[in-house]
Scaffold this active site. Structure first.
Site, PDB file in Angstrom:
ATOM      1  N   ASP A  47       0.231  -4.980   4.741  1.00 25.06           N
ATOM      2  CA  ASP A  47      -1.102  -4.576   4.504  1.00 25.06           C
ATOM      3  C   ASP A  47      -1.953  -5.641   3.885  1.00 25.06           C
ATOM      4  OD1 ASP A  47      -2.877  -2.478   4.827  1.00 25.06           O
ATOM      5  OD2 ASP A  47      -2.890  -1.453   2.955  1.00 25.06           O
TER       6      ASP A  47
ATOM      7  N   ARG B 183     -10.998  -0.096   1.931  1.00 26.59           N
ATOM      8  CA  ARG B 183     -12.307  -0.392   2.233  1.00 26.59           C
ATOM      9  C   ARG B 183     -13.061  -0.600   0.746  1.00 26.59           C
ATOM     10  NH1 ARG B 183     -12.697   5.247   4.890  1.00 26.59           N
ATOM     11  NH2 ARG B 183     -10.590   4.579   5.765  1.00 26.59           N
TER      12      ARG B 183
ATOM     13  N   ASP C 115       0.691  -1.195  -0.001  1.00 22.66           N
ATOM     14  CA  ASP C 115      -0.149  -0.189   0.013  1.00 22.66           C
ATOM     15  C   ASP C 115       0.729   1.097   0.110  1.00 22.66           C
ATOM     16  OD1 ASP C 115      -1.721   1.950   0.142  1.00 22.66           O
ATOM     17  OD2 ASP C 115      -2.447   1.502   2.323  1.00 22.66           O
TER      18      ASP C 115
ATOM     19  N   LYS D 245       1.749   7.938   0.296  1.00 21.74           N
ATOM     20  CA  LYS D 245       2.120   7.924   1.816  1.00 21.74           C
ATOM     21  C   LYS D 245       3.536   8.630   1.760  1.00 21.74           C
ATOM     22  CE  LYS D 245      -0.090   3.836   3.722  1.00 21.74           C
ATOM     23  NZ  LYS D 245      -0.988   4.578   4.491  1.00 21.74           N
TER      24      LYS D 245
HETATM   25  N1  BES Z   1      -3.288   0.397   5.402  1.00 15.65           N
HETATM   26  C1  BES Z   1      -3.616   1.497   5.744  1.00 15.65           C
HETATM   27  C2  BES Z   1      -4.021   1.748   7.032  1.00 15.65           C
HETATM   28  C3  BES Z   1      -2.457   1.389   8.079  1.00 15.65           C
HETATM   29  C4  BES Z   1      -1.878   2.613   8.279  1.00 15.65           C
HETATM   30  C5  BES Z   1      -2.308   0.370   8.626  1.00 15.65           C
HETATM   31  C6  BES Z   1      -0.709   2.612   9.119  1.00 15.65           C
HETATM   32  C7  BES Z   1      -1.333   0.241   9.719  1.00 15.65           C
HETATM   33  C8  BES Z   1      -0.468   1.376   9.686  1.00 15.65           C
HETATM   34  C9  BES Z   1      -4.816   2.042   4.947  1.00 15.65           C
HETATM   35  O1  BES Z   1      -5.231   1.575   3.517  1.00 15.65           O
HETATM   36  C10 BES Z   1      -4.815   3.510   4.992  1.00 15.65           C
HETATM   37  O2  BES Z   1      -3.810   4.218   4.329  1.00 15.65           O
HETATM   38  N2  BES Z   1      -5.547   4.341   5.457  1.00 15.65           N
HETATM   39  C11 BES Z   1      -5.613   5.572   5.669  1.00 15.65           C
HETATM   40  C12 BES Z   1      -7.130   6.169   5.655  1.00 15.65           C
HETATM   41  C13 BES Z   1      -7.258   7.544   5.481  1.00 15.65           C
HETATM   42  C14 BES Z   1      -6.748   8.068   4.232  1.00 15.65           C
HETATM   43  C15 BES Z   1      -8.697   8.013   5.568  1.00 15.65           C
HETATM   44  C16 BES Z   1      -5.149   5.971   7.095  1.00 15.65           C
HETATM   45  O3  BES Z   1      -5.372   5.348   7.929  1.00 15.65           O
HETATM   46  O4  BES Z   1      -4.217   7.039   7.018  1.00 15.65           O
HETATM   47 ZN    ZN Z   2      -4.072  -0.100   3.048  1.00 15.86          ZN
HETATM   48 MN    MN Z   3      -4.035   2.964   2.255  1.00 16.71          MN
END
Ligand code: BES
Ligand code: ZN
Ligand code: MN
Length: 502
Positions: free
Chosen positions: A291, A354, A273, A280
């Site tokens: 992920d 999601r 991811d 990111k």
């Molecule tokens: N895989 C990530 C969530 C995650 C982040 C898990 C860090 C473990 C450690 C997910 O896909 C994600 O990026 N979520 C975003 C959502 C946001 C953009 C609403 C997040 O958590 O920042």
């Molecule tokens: Zn993710």
């Molecule tokens: Mn993500």
């Protein structure tokens, strides 16, 4: 590491057993715990207990060599706390200490004569599982891709549990189940720790196929064409920027009656991811190889229940792909159509979990499931809320969902792989409003893990459903960086409970 039972009778007490190390429990630093009565009158043991050399603390140890009247080469006295009914926590601490100490000995085998039946609110099977899990964890090394393997301790590698005749069948089953669970946990760790250029969607699909071959499970892997035909526009939108082909894995363990509705497990399988166009930050981005830990936990759970030959119908669904930026990647503001027909405004391409899960949750409808549980490293916000101790558990709050939530919470407690319940309420759904599509894929900063769960909730109206956010529990960062194998113990215990109830 090898685990077995040593059945003892009156003629062959523990004192007469040939072993590198006889391990016995001690209460208060002074009193032998149950399981070791045969040692009670032994002068060397009596003297050791009187000496004050063993503290009353759980996990404290005292090693004696060449004890007269005992055949074992060594006797390891282990503190179990001060209560006759040993506390769960005390036993777990003692178990960890036993495994640590045995690894340092010159001996290669040990016999445990422990108070497995004297633990408050827990049974011997629980205690055996604690020891097997600790033992297996102690020798696991994430070195699959190292040319020179990391060393494992050369100490005790064969552990036997002392049992009387009546206990033997119960203990045997407990060992078999614990080893099966440990094998499942190990598979999940292994897949999680693999680099993302190795553990691709295709690699996960091949792992599922191999698991199916080895354990005679059903398996089906759908490719892009088939996903297009199913109109999984949301899932497919996440794969747009990646050169790796997406896979949609369906794996089936049909151990129950033909007519019994299955439990369906859905695991998020983003093998990397990057965030996509909503890229990111660079630091720590390597950890986004984890992920796919939801997917890995589904495969690990299948590994465990298949070896256990669990009498339950269970179906695993794994949507797996990479989330990458490129000229063909989905852009913020793009609107995609999910399999359910709901249109989604992708305001942030990093909220991709999601997007893959919603189509998998719609696909789950065709199995008329008893319940559906999805497992996902879904939100950083869940780590903010619960840290690294509990997975987040989200369900609606009517009676059937309360029942499912309580089953999962209890399974977490039993297995030491805990979850904490979080809310799903209409009030939060407001945050997902979009001016241009049926729903937005992000709900802003407040309660980020809840709005993510609320997004999924829209796609689960046709069955009883729970969501586990394992963002904080699936792996560890820092010096001990590595997958934990969670929540395989929780899920496996949950399914064992369901099989018992069926
Ligand atoms: N895989 C990530 C969530 C995650 C982040 C898990 C860090 C473990 C450690 C997910 O896909 C994600 O990026 N979520 C975003 C959502 C946001 C953009 C609403 C997040 O958590 O920042
Ligand atoms: Zn993710
Ligand atoms: Mn993500």
């Amino acid at each position: 590491m090898d685990f077995s039972i040593k059945t003892l009778d009156g003629k062959t007490p523990v004192t007469a057993q040939k072993t590198g190390c006889l391990v016995v429990g001690v209460l208060d630093g002074k009193k032998l715990a149950s399981g070791a009565q045969a040692l009670a009158g032994n002068p060397a043991i009596v003297a050791a207990l009187k000496s004050g050399d063993l503290s009353g603390k759980p996990g404290s140890t005292l090693l004696l060599r060449d004890v007269a009247g005992v055949t074992a080469q060594r006797v390891l006295l282990v503190g179990m706390g001060s209560d006759e009914a040993i506390l769960e926590k005390s036993f777990s601490t003692a178990a960890a200490s036993i495994i640590r100490t045995l690894a340092t000995l010159g001996a290669t085998d040990a016999l445990l004569a422990l108070p497995l039946q004297a633990i408050k609110d827990r049974d011997a099977a629980w205690a055996i599982n604690v020891l097997v899990a600790a033992g297996r964890d102690s020798i696991y090394r994430p070195d699959a891709l190292k040319s020179k393997k990391d060393p494992v301790p050369t100490g005790v590698s064969k552990i036997a549990f002392a049992a009387d005749k009546a206990e033997t069948p119960v203990f045997k089953l407990a060992i078999a189940q614990s080893v099966a669970l440990a094998n499942g946990v190990e598979l999940t760790k292994e897949l999680g720790n693999l680099a993302a250029n190795v553990c691709t969607p295709t690699y996960l699909a091949n792992t599922a196929k191999k698991l199916a071959r080895d354990f005679k499970l059903g398996v089906e892997v759908l490719d892009r064409k088939q996903l297009e035909a199913l109109k999984m526009g949301s899932f497919l939108s996440v794969t747009n920027g990646s050169d790796q082909p997406p896979k949609f894995i369906v794996i089936k363990h049909l151990g129950g009656k033909i007519k019994d509705a299955p439990v369906v497990l859905v695991g998020k399988g983003i093998t990397f991811d990057s965030g996509g166009i909503s890229l990111k930050p660079g630091s720590g981005m390597d950890e986004m190889k984890y992920d796919m830990c939801g997917a890995a936990s589904v495969l690990g759970t299948f590994r465990a229940i298949a070896e256990m030959q669990l009498k339950l119908n269970v179906i695993g669904i794994i949507p797996t792909c990479e989330n990458m930026p490129s000229g063909s990647a989905t852009k913020p503001g793009d609107i995609v159509t999910s399999m359910a027909g709901l249109t989604i405004e992708v305001l942030n391409t990093d909220a991709e979990g999601r997007l893959v899960l919603c189509d998998a949750l719609t696909y789950a409808e065709r199995f008329n499931p008893a319940v559906v549980v999805d497992i996902a490293t879904l939100t950083g916000a869940c780590i903010v809320a619960l840290g690294h101790h509990n997975s987040g558990l989200f369900t609606r709050s009517d009676a059937p969902h309360d029942k499912l939530a309580n089953e999962l919470l209890a399974a977490g407690k039993t297995s030491g792989d805990t979850a904490w319940r979080m809310p799903i309420e209409d009030a939060y759904q407001e945050q997902l409003k979009s001016n241009f599509a049926d729903i937005a894929n992000i709900g802003g900063q407040p309660a980020g893990s809840v709005t993510a769960a609320c997004f999924l909730e829209r796609f689960t109206k046709k069955y009883t459903w729970a969501h586990l956010d394992i963002a904080g529990t699936a792996w560890k960062s820092g010096a001990a960086k590595g997958a934990t194998g969670r929540p395989v113990p929780l899920l496996t215990n949950f399914l064992i409970g369901r099989a018992k109830a069926a």
